[in-house]
Design a protein around this motif. Structure first.
Motif, mmCIF file in Angstrom:
data_model
loop_
_atom_site.group_PDB
_atom_site.id
_atom_site.type_symbol
_atom_site.label_atom_id
_atom_site.label_comp_id
_atom_site.label_asym_id
_atom_site.label_seq_id
_atom_site.Cartn_x
_atom_site.Cartn_y
_atom_site.Cartn_z
ATOM 1 N N GLY A 296 13.984 -16.609 -10.558
ATOM 2 C CA GLY A 296 14.620 -15.170 -10.748
ATOM 3 C C GLY A 296 13.894 -14.115 -10.024
ATOM 4 N N GLN A 297 12.896 -14.438 -9.226
ATOM 5 C CA GLN A 297 12.048 -13.658 -8.614
ATOM 6 C C GLN A 297 12.674 -12.810 -7.414
ATOM 7 O OE1 GLN A 297 11.485 -16.731 -8.514
ATOM 8 N NE2 GLN A 297 10.487 -17.369 -6.604
ATOM 9 N N ASP A 298 12.552 -11.639 -7.308
ATOM 10 C CA ASP A 298 13.378 -10.970 -6.064
ATOM 11 C C ASP A 298 12.478 -11.311 -4.649
ATOM 12 O OD1 ASP A 298 15.175 -9.534 -7.524
ATOM 13 O OD2 ASP A 298 13.595 -8.050 -7.933
ATOM 14 N N ARG A 299 13.570 -11.821 -3.580
ATOM 15 C CA ARG A 299 12.791 -12.117 -2.330
ATOM 16 C C ARG A 299 13.759 -11.507 -1.363
ATOM 17 N NH1 ARG A 299 14.269 -18.524 -1.995
ATOM 18 N NH2 ARG A 299 16.242 -18.455 -2.044
ATOM 19 N N THR B 199 13.006 -18.046 10.425
ATOM 20 C CA THR B 199 13.002 -17.087 9.369
ATOM 21 C C THR B 199 11.927 -17.443 8.461
ATOM 22 O OG1 THR B 199 14.706 -18.090 8.087
ATOM 23 C CG2 THR B 199 15.461 -16.179 9.549
ATOM 24 N N ARG B 200 11.451 -16.762 7.487
ATOM 25 C CA ARG B 200 10.703 -16.963 6.534
ATOM 26 C C ARG B 200 11.010 -16.112 5.304
ATOM 27 N NH1 ARG B 200 6.563 -12.682 6.362
ATOM 28 N NH2 ARG B 200 6.939 -11.630 8.314
ATOM 29 N N ILE B 201 10.742 -16.642 4.086
ATOM 30 C CA ILE B 201 11.043 -15.915 2.720
ATOM 31 C C ILE B 201 9.767 -15.167 2.143
ATOM 32 C CG2 ILE B 201 11.712 -16.252 0.330
ATOM 33 C CD1 ILE B 201 13.801 -16.726 2.223
ATOM 34 N N VAL B 202 9.961 -13.885 1.701
ATOM 35 C CA VAL B 202 8.946 -12.988 1.317
ATOM 36 C C VAL B 202 9.180 -12.722 -0.209
ATOM 37 C CG1 VAL B 202 7.407 -11.089 1.387
ATOM 38 C CG2 VAL B 202 8.069 -12.409 3.344
ATOM 39 N N VAL B 203 8.414 -13.128 -1.295
ATOM 40 C CA VAL B 203 8.815 -12.791 -2.693
ATOM 41 C C VAL B 203 8.292 -11.314 -2.710
ATOM 42 C CG1 VAL B 203 8.405 -12.933 -4.995
ATOM 43 C CG2 VAL B 203 8.557 -15.140 -3.473
ATOM 44 N N VAL B 204 9.201 -10.398 -3.364
ATOM 45 C CA VAL B 204 8.655 -8.872 -3.352
ATOM 46 C C VAL B 204 8.967 -8.559 -4.659
ATOM 47 C CG1 VAL B 204 9.557 -8.293 -1.049
ATOM 48 C CG2 VAL B 204 11.013 -8.237 -3.016
ATOM 49 N N GLU B 205 8.368 -7.484 -5.305
ATOM 50 C CA GLU B 205 8.495 -6.637 -6.519
ATOM 51 C C GLU B 205 9.206 -5.455 -6.083
ATOM 52 O OE1 GLU B 205 5.775 -4.823 -10.132
ATOM 53 O OE2 GLU B 205 4.740 -5.243 -8.325
ATOM 54 N N THR B 206 10.283 -5.134 -6.828
ATOM 55 C CA THR B 206 11.016 -3.928 -6.525
ATOM 56 C C THR B 206 10.674 -2.890 -7.541
ATOM 57 O OG1 THR B 206 12.774 -4.599 -8.106
ATOM 58 C CG2 THR B 206 12.942 -5.426 -5.816
ATOM 59 N N GLU C 7 13.084 0.210 -3.122
ATOM 60 C CA GLU C 7 11.320 0.085 -2.841
ATOM 61 C C GLU C 7 10.789 -1.618 -3.063
ATOM 62 O OE1 GLU C 7 7.111 1.562 -4.708
ATOM 63 O OE2 GLU C 7 9.112 2.275 -5.516
ATOM 64 N N VAL C 8 10.091 -2.135 -2.146
ATOM 65 C CA VAL C 8 9.678 -3.442 -2.176
ATOM 66 C C VAL C 8 7.977 -3.447 -2.050
ATOM 67 C CG1 VAL C 8 11.867 -4.403 -1.835
ATOM 68 C CG2 VAL C 8 10.293 -3.809 0.066
ATOM 69 N N ARG C 9 7.292 -4.289 -2.669
ATOM 70 C CA ARG C 9 6.153 -4.480 -2.485
ATOM 71 C C ARG C 9 5.835 -5.934 -2.458
ATOM 72 N NH1 ARG C 9 6.306 -0.557 -6.103
ATOM 73 N NH2 ARG C 9 6.440 -2.081 -7.891
ATOM 74 N N PRO C 10 5.344 -6.627 -1.049
ATOM 75 C CA PRO C 10 5.318 -8.078 -1.122
ATOM 76 C C PRO C 10 4.189 -8.471 -1.990
ATOM 77 C CG PRO C 10 4.006 -6.729 0.747
ATOM 78 C CD PRO C 10 5.063 -5.882 -0.134
ATOM 79 N N LEU C 11 4.768 -9.733 -2.773
ATOM 80 C CA LEU C 11 3.724 -10.494 -3.731
ATOM 81 C C LEU C 11 3.209 -11.954 -2.923
ATOM 82 C CD1 LEU C 11 5.761 -9.949 -6.895
ATOM 83 C CD2 LEU C 11 3.795 -8.935 -6.109
ATOM 84 N N GLU C 12 4.468 -12.599 -2.360
ATOM 85 C CA GLU C 12 3.904 -13.664 -1.479
ATOM 86 C C GLU C 12 4.473 -13.653 -0.356
ATOM 87 O OE1 GLU C 12 5.472 -17.237 -3.806
ATOM 88 O OE2 GLU C 12 4.681 -16.524 -5.315
ATOM 89 N N GLY C 13 3.599 -13.471 0.761
ATOM 90 C CA GLY C 13 3.969 -13.364 2.170
ATOM 91 C C GLY C 13 3.631 -11.971 2.904
#
Length: 542
Positions: free
Chosen positions: A489-492, A508-515, A524-530
């Motif tokens: 359920g995390q945003d990415r 390509t690559r997947i980056v998990v973000v906090e919105t 607005e996004v802040r990268p959590l993983e990647g």
């Protein structure tokens, strides 16, 4: 119009009479040339005529023929090109579409409520002057303000029947003449207004119009450049009569006091000497009567009585005098003088200046701007004299209830000015809709504007942006379409490191973000993983 595909057909057996020209074509030379060849056979002459006719037709339709030829060539070329292109597609195949991407942005995000606002001066009111106390017709005799003029305290708004209408700060309209002895809230307002313009009318908390307040009226009119209102008719005569009464009472008191002083002084030296002489004379007579032989008893007795009376009179001269009558006379004279002086003070107060209701105009929130003037010089004042409003521009618009509840008084807003610039404003008031209306009224006060901007904006309709949420400084942002949900359920977001034109084969690559804040289709996004940086390409579609 229908384009002809070729030259018109000519029937060889047609009449050999000349064709009617379609334009300014002259057939004369043709006829002369045909006649000059008349020695040949008859058929040869007819063919010459037909050739000349065909030549004339070609000349008249030259433009149509050129257009028709160009259209035919274009049609053939288009068919050939289409055939080759389709053949090429069949041989090479249609290329697969690449990934649809958008760059990661970096900057401030703001979520705004946008409305349209009408620009006008605030709190517009009609000005009416009370002319009921004006002697004679209320003719506008002098000062008439110009549209755009500003009223401040002590300004003269109008001149009616030679008298000024002085502007003072206040909300309660003038409704009666203020003079010594009256009291009420209008007196308090007048005293407070005087203090606001630098004049002293007495204690502003005291609601009585006294002599000090009346004297301030004179100072008020001096500031306005007009004489104070005339005293009531007959007041000067009353003052003179009161002054005469005071003088009479003062004289009566002086006489009474003189009588009292005389009474308190006792007998004079002459009276004492006379009394002493009377006593001595009575003794001598008594002694002489007693010395006779025989003595006359009756005479002696009479002389003894006379001596006793003389001695009693002498004793009375030494006793304190009875001044009760004189003191009563003095007391009465003093009371008469007090009454006379009180009457003089009253007469003088009645002769002090008053403030007619028609010579003062109370306006709240000075300065005020003149929007329209209906009074004209030389006319009788009837109805509103003018319309005034606040001297500062106000912007008023409406917003849906849901948007309005996001706003707050004192909040910041921005006006899109006609020159393309943005100008800051502050929310001054929010008012719910009345009745069945669900829209709220939003009132805004712009930051100070230049005179040129004021002139340009008055009456304009502007776009107003009111931020209701904003990031604290620049942030990374991606389109909303770039977000997808991960298994937990995390945003990415999917970042493309290769060439997006490679489609599914692109790296390509997947980056998990906090919105964070979402606004205008971005989030607005802040990268959590990647890793994620400005300018990175993220997939928004395929």
């Amino acid at each position: 119009m229908t384009l002809q595909q070729g030259p018109p057909q000519i029937d060889p057996g047609a009449d050999d009479s000349p064709l009617e020209p379609a334009g300014p074509v002259e057939p004369g030379p043709v006829r002369r040339r045909a006649v000059s060849r008349g020695a040949g056979p008859k058929g040869s002459g007819r063919r010459a005529v037909q050739q000349n006719r065909l030549s004339a037709v070609l000349r008249r339709n030259r433009v149509l023929l050129v257009v028709a030829a160009a259209a035919a060539v274009s049609l053939v070329v288009g068919l050939l090109l289409g055939r080759f292109v389709l053949a090429g597609d069949d041989e090479a195949g249609v290329p697969e579409p690449g990934l649809i991407t958008a760059p990661v942005g970096f900057g401030e995000l703001s979520n705004d409520v946008t409305i349209r606002g009408e620009v006008a001066y605030s709190d517009s009111v009609e000005v009416r002057i009370d002319t009921s106390g004006t002697p004679g017709p209320a003719v506008v005799t002098g000062r008439v303000p110009a549209v755009g003029e500003e009223f401040t305290g002590l300004a003269v708004a109008l001149e009616v029947a030679g008298r000024p209408v002085i502007v003072l700060p206040g909300e309660l309209p003038a409704y009666r003449t203020l003079q010594v002895g009256v009291s009420g809230p209008d007196v308090v307002q007048f005293k407070q207004a005087l203090r606001a313009v630098g004049l002293d009318g007495g204690n502003p908390e005291d609601d009585e119009f006294d002599a000090r307040t009346a004297n301030a009226v004179t100072a008020l009119y001096d500031q306005a450049g007009y004489p104070a209102p005339a005293a009531p008719e007959g007041s000067a005569d009353g003052v003179r009569a009161a002054q005469d009464a005071v003088r009479g009472a003062e004289q009566a008191l002086a006489a009474a006091r003189t009588e009292l002083d005389l009474a308190r002084g006792g007998a004079g030296a002459v009276e004492v000497r006379e009394a002493d002489n009377a006593v001595a004379s009575a003794r001598r007579e008594l002694d002489a009567a007693r010395a006779q032989d025989p003595a006359d008893a009756n005479l002696v007795a009479d002389l003894q009585d006379a001596l006793g009376l003389a001695e009693l009179r002498r004793q009375q001269l030494d006793a304190p005098a009875d001044t009760s009558a004189q003191r009563a006379a003095v007391t009465g004279a003093e009371q008469q003088l007090r009454d006379a002086r009180s009457g003089l003070a009253t007469a003088r107060e009645q002769a002090l200046p008053n403030l007619p209701a028609g010579e003062v105009l109370y306006l709240a929130d000075l300065p005020r701007r003149v929007d329209a003037v209906t009074a004209t010089r030389g006319s009788v004042l009837e109805g509103p004299a003018m319309t005034v409003s606040g001297a500062t521009l106000q912007v008023s618009g409406s917003a849906a209830e849901a948007d309005a509840r996001l706003l707050a008084v004192g909040g910041e807003a921005f006006l899109d000015l006609p020159d393309g610039s943005r100008h800051r404003a502050v929310i001054a008031a929010l008012a719910p809709g009345e009745g069945d209306s669900s829209r709220w009224t939003v009132s805004l006060t712009p930051d100070p504007l230049s005179p040129e901007q004021v002139t340009e904006l008055r009456g304009a309709n502007l776009r107003v942006s009111i931020p209701v949420g904003a990031t604290q400084g620049p942030v990374l942002a991606v389109p909303l379409a770039a977000l997808s949900a991960g298994p937990g359920g995390q945003d990415r977001v999917q970042v493309v490191d290769g060439d997006p034109r490679d489609g599914e084969d692109a790296e390509t690559r997947i980056v998990v973000v906090e919105t964070g804040l979402a606004a205008d289709g971005a989030v607005e996004v802040r990268p959590l993983e990647g890793e994620l940086a400005e300018g990175d390409l993220v997939v928004v579609g395929r």
